[in-house]
Write a protein that holds these residues in place. Structure first.
Motif, PDB file in Angstrom:
ATOM      1  N   CYS A  59       0.852  -1.182   0.000  1.00 37.85           N
ATOM      2  CA  CYS A  59       0.000   0.000   0.000  1.00 37.85           C
ATOM      3  C   CYS A  59       0.888   1.233   0.000  1.00 37.85           C
ATOM      4  O   CYS A  59       1.889   1.282   0.735  1.00 37.85           O
ATOM      5  N   VAL A  60       0.524   2.212  -0.800  1.00 35.30           N
ATOM      6  CA  VAL A  60       1.186   3.512  -0.752  1.00 35.30           C
ATOM      7  C   VAL A  60       0.189   4.489  -0.141  1.00 35.30           C
ATOM      8  O   VAL A  60      -0.938   4.627  -0.635  1.00 35.30           O
ATOM      9  N   ALA A  61       0.611   5.120   0.934  1.00 41.61           N
ATOM     10  CA  ALA A  61      -0.202   6.134   1.611  1.00 41.61           C
ATOM     11  C   ALA A  61       0.514   7.469   1.497  1.00 41.61           C
ATOM     12  O   ALA A  61       1.742   7.534   1.483  1.00 41.61           O
ATOM     13  N   ALA A  62      -0.270   8.548   1.418  1.00 38.87           N
ATOM     14  CA  ALA A  62       0.290   9.882   1.229  1.00 38.87           C
ATOM     15  C   ALA A  62      -0.097  10.802   2.381  1.00 38.87           C
ATOM     16  O   ALA A  62      -1.182  10.699   2.944  1.00 38.87           O
ATOM     17  N   ASP A  63       0.813  11.710   2.680  1.00 36.57           N
ATOM     18  CA  ASP A  63       0.589  12.732   3.703  1.00 36.57           C
ATOM     19  C   ASP A  63       0.411  14.069   2.995  1.00 36.57           C
ATOM     20  O   ASP A  63       1.378  14.684   2.547  1.00 36.57           O
ATOM     21  N   LYS A  64      -0.833  14.521   2.894  1.00 38.67           N
ATOM     22  CA  LYS A  64      -1.120  15.767   2.171  1.00 38.67           C
ATOM     23  C   LYS A  64      -0.448  16.967   2.824  1.00 38.67           C
ATOM     24  O   LYS A  64      -0.097  17.925   2.146  1.00 38.67           O
ATOM     25  N   SER A  65      -0.236  16.906   4.132  1.00 39.47           N
ATOM     26  CA  SER A  65       0.379  18.058   4.814  1.00 39.47           C
ATOM     27  C   SER A  65       1.858  18.205   4.483  1.00 39.47           C
ATOM     28  O   SER A  65       2.443  19.259   4.718  1.00 39.47           O
ATOM     29  N   LYS A  66       2.463  17.137   3.930  1.00 37.03           N
ATOM     30  CA  LYS A  66       3.885  17.186   3.582  1.00 37.03           C
ATOM     31  C   LYS A  66       4.127  17.228   2.077  1.00 37.03           C
ATOM     32  O   LYS A  66       5.262  17.195   1.629  1.00 37.03           O
ATOM     33  N   ALA A  67       3.062  17.282   1.304  1.00 36.91           N
ATOM     34  CA  ALA A  67       3.174  17.305  -0.150  1.00 36.91           C
ATOM     35  C   ALA A  67       3.236  18.745  -0.653  1.00 36.91           C
ATOM     36  O   ALA A  67       2.819  19.682   0.024  1.00 36.91           O
ATOM     37  N   TRP A  68       3.745  18.881  -1.861  1.00 36.78           N
ATOM     38  CA  TRP A  68       3.828  20.193  -2.489  1.00 36.78           C
ATOM     39  C   TRP A  68       2.444  20.635  -2.945  1.00 36.78           C
ATOM     40  O   TRP A  68       1.614  19.814  -3.379  1.00 36.78           O
ATOM     41  N   ASN A  69       2.177  21.926  -2.851  1.00 31.95           N
ATOM     42  CA  ASN A  69       0.956  22.539  -3.361  1.00 31.95           C
ATOM     43  C   ASN A  69       1.336  23.541  -4.442  1.00 31.95           C
ATOM     44  O   ASN A  69       2.240  24.355  -4.228  1.00 31.95           O
ATOM     45  N   ARG A  70       0.628  23.494  -5.559  1.00 29.30           N
ATOM     46  CA  ARG A  70       0.874  24.497  -6.590  1.00 29.30           C
ATOM     47  C   ARG A  70       0.483  25.857  -6.035  1.00 29.30           C
ATOM     48  O   ARG A  70      -0.653  26.031  -5.563  1.00 29.30           O
ATOM     49  N   PRO A  71       1.392  26.833  -6.084  1.00 29.05           N
ATOM     50  CA  PRO A  71       1.097  28.127  -5.466  1.00 29.05           C
ATOM     51  C   PRO A  71       0.004  28.922  -6.172  1.00 29.05           C
ATOM     52  O   PRO A  71      -0.682  29.711  -5.536  1.00 29.05           O
ATOM     53  N   TRP A  72      -0.201  28.725  -7.469  1.00 29.06           N
ATOM     54  CA  TRP A  72      -1.172  29.542  -8.190  1.00 29.06           C
ATOM     55  C   TRP A  72      -2.604  29.068  -8.017  1.00 29.06           C
ATOM     56  O   TRP A  72      -3.526  29.845  -8.199  1.00 29.06           O
ATOM     57  N   ASP A  73      -2.812  27.790  -7.651  1.00 29.08           N
ATOM     58  CA  ASP A  73      -4.194  27.351  -7.436  1.00 29.08           C
ATOM     59  C   ASP A  73      -4.353  26.462  -6.195  1.00 29.08           C
ATOM     60  O   ASP A  73      -5.448  26.014  -5.893  1.00 29.08           O
ATOM     61  N   GLY A  74      -3.263  26.214  -5.475  1.00 29.15           N
ATOM     62  CA  GLY A  74      -3.334  25.447  -4.228  1.00 29.15           C
ATOM     63  C   GLY A  74      -3.506  23.951  -4.389  1.00 29.15           C
ATOM     64  O   GLY A  74      -3.697  23.252  -3.401  1.00 29.15           O
ATOM     65  N   LYS A  75      -3.449  23.417  -5.618  1.00 32.90           N
ATOM     66  CA  LYS A  75      -3.629  21.971  -5.810  1.00 32.90           C
ATOM     67  C   LYS A  75      -2.556  21.194  -5.069  1.00 32.90           C
ATOM     68  O   LYS A  75      -1.371  21.400  -5.261  1.00 32.90           O
ATOM     69  N   ASN A  76      -3.002  20.284  -4.222  1.00 30.63           N
ATOM     70  CA  ASN A  76      -2.107  19.402  -3.485  1.00 30.63           C
ATOM     71  C   ASN A  76      -1.855  18.170  -4.347  1.00 30.63           C
ATOM     72  O   ASN A  76      -2.791  17.571  -4.866  1.00 30.63           O
ATOM     73  N   ILE A  77      -0.584  17.784  -4.497  1.00 31.06           N
ATOM     74  CA  ILE A  77      -0.256  16.680  -5.403  1.00 31.06           C
ATOM     75  C   ILE A  77       0.129  15.375  -4.687  1.00 31.06           C
ATOM     76  O   ILE A  77       0.751  14.497  -5.278  1.00 31.06           O
TER      77      ILE A  77
END
Length: 168
Positions: A76-94
């Motif tokens: 399983c791959v789990a992600a931590d949204k709080s540690k991921a990059w966000n696009r600064p122009w629209d805030g998209k969390n990747i």
């Protein structure tokens, strides 16, 4: 095996032999996931290696398909949204994109080593969170069984390049 042969060889395996995956192969598969690119190299993920025999009942609650628990391992791959990059122009969390790239590296490495896998996104999220004992920052993104295939490949139709590629 050539890279293009690997991507052509990969298929969704829905039947596995009970044979154990050698530690050397597992280590290579995990290394492939760890070296996967992530946004700004933040690496906001964890890879869980789950022993199917020890956790069959819990895994069946996460994804209730018989073949899912036939392989000796499930990843399983789990992600931590709080540690991921966000696009600064629209805030998209990747975070989900990063986790998907990690799983893709894992799956292609497994194929190169003669192992079978199958992307599983249609799992029961809350059962997975409970089983993996994830804190609120982490979210499971994808699962895959990992083992030796016990079924033959069935080719699925693909759309043509002309249907899917747009040149501008």
């Amino acid at each position: 095996m050539d890279f293009f042969d690997i991507i052509k060889e990969r298929y969704s395996v829905r039947g596995y032999k009970p044979d154990e995956v050698e530690k050397e192969k597992l280590d290579k598969v995990l290394e492939a996931g760890i070296i996967a690119p992530t946004g700004v190299n933040f690496q906001p993920f964890k890879i869980f290696v789950i022993d199917t025999k020890k956790n069959k009942e819990a895994l069946e609650k996460i994804y209730p398909q018989k073949w899912f628990v036939e392989a000796p391992l499930v990843l399983c791959v789990a992600a931590d949204k709080s540690k991921a990059w966000n696009r600064p122009w629209d805030g998209k969390n990747i975070a989900d994109i990063d986790a998907t790239i990690v799983m893709d590296h894992i799956i292609l490495a497994a194929t190169a080593l003669g192992l079978g896998t199958c992307y599983i996104a249609a799992f029961k999220k809350y059962a997975a969170i409970k089983f993996l004992d994830l804190d609120e920052e982490y979210e499971p993104v994808l699962f895959t069984p990992l083992g030796y295939p016990d079924v033959e490949r069935t080719d699925r139709p693909r759309k043509s390049v002309n249907e899917l590629v747009v040149y501008k």
